[in-house]
Design a protein around this motif. Structure first.
Motif: not given
Length: 229
Positions: A28, A75, A78-79, A81-82, A148
């Motif tokens: 992500s 995209v 997703s970034l 959220s990470s 992560s």
């Protein structure tokens, strides 16, 4: 970084990646990897030119994030959220920008210049001790979120920042000029070693991307030219 500070930053990067030989960057966030200098500069300009973004605390919303980084909404979601690890709908954009700079496709000296300018919050061409502290926090937490991983404790990061500030402030005037900062990072073997680890991470993403592309290409080829029966 130099000495103890450099060792702790390198050890932290290894801990974030799980291993320096099999580092894994989350899919992500791969949009941040190997970007060119033009893209990084555009993001930095958008961030610095918007007073509502620069120095934002605790962070920026997705709409503000989208304005800074641009691109496909899915995209970017997703970034976002990470990096929104506490799920409060806000992201510390300096962590994202620091990770982008560390992983972009430019020379290490240019990366340090960009990091200096990003964290020079009052545009005085100097870094105070709190600004060095913020640089270390942003770089470490940004890279931890790229993989992560749980980031280093605040006290450890503050210790690195304090050590680094004292090592760079050779004239003991209580602040670090850009020339002083750049001279230090050019001379430090730990800086070279740190960016070697970063390059290993960037290389792993290139390899994965190439494998995905090759696999897709083989699939397309088989679709267009099925084997004769």
């Amino acid at each position: 970084m130099g000495g103890v500070a450099g060792k702790y930053m390198i050890d932290a990067l290894d801990a974030d990646s799980g291993s320096h030989t099999h580092a894994i960057i989350m899919p992500s966030v791969r949009i941040l990897i190997n970007r060119d200098q033009g893209y990084v500069n555009r993001c930095l300009t958008r961030f610095k030119s918007g007073s509502k973004y620069a120095g934002a605390c605790p962070g920026v919303s997705f709409d503000e994030f989208k304005h800074i980084f641009g691109g496909n909404k899915g995209v970017l979601l997703s970034l976002f959220s990470s990096f929104d690890t506490d799920r409060n709908g806000l992201v510390d954009v300096q962590e994202v920008l620091s990770a982008l700079i560390l992983c972009c496709n430019v020379q290490p000296v240019t990366k340090w210049r960009m990091l200096f300018e990003l964290h020079d919050e009052n545009f005085d061409n100097e870094l105070s001790e709190p600004e060095i502290d913020m640089m270390m926090i942003s770089c470490h937490r940004g890279m931890a979120k790229m993989m992560s991983r749980t980031h280093m404790s605040n006290s450890s990061i503050h210790g690195i920042a304090n050590y680094m500030f004292n090592a760079i402030d050779r004239d003991l005037n209580g602040h670090i000029e850009k020339a002083e900062f750049m001279s230090f990072v050019r001379e430090s073997p730990e800086v070279t070693h740190y960016f070697k680890r970063i390059d290993e991470l960037r290389g792993s993403v290139k390899t994965v991307s190439r494998e995905i592309t090759d696999a897709k290409g083989r699939k397309d080829f088989r679709r267009r030219y099925p084997p004769r029966k």
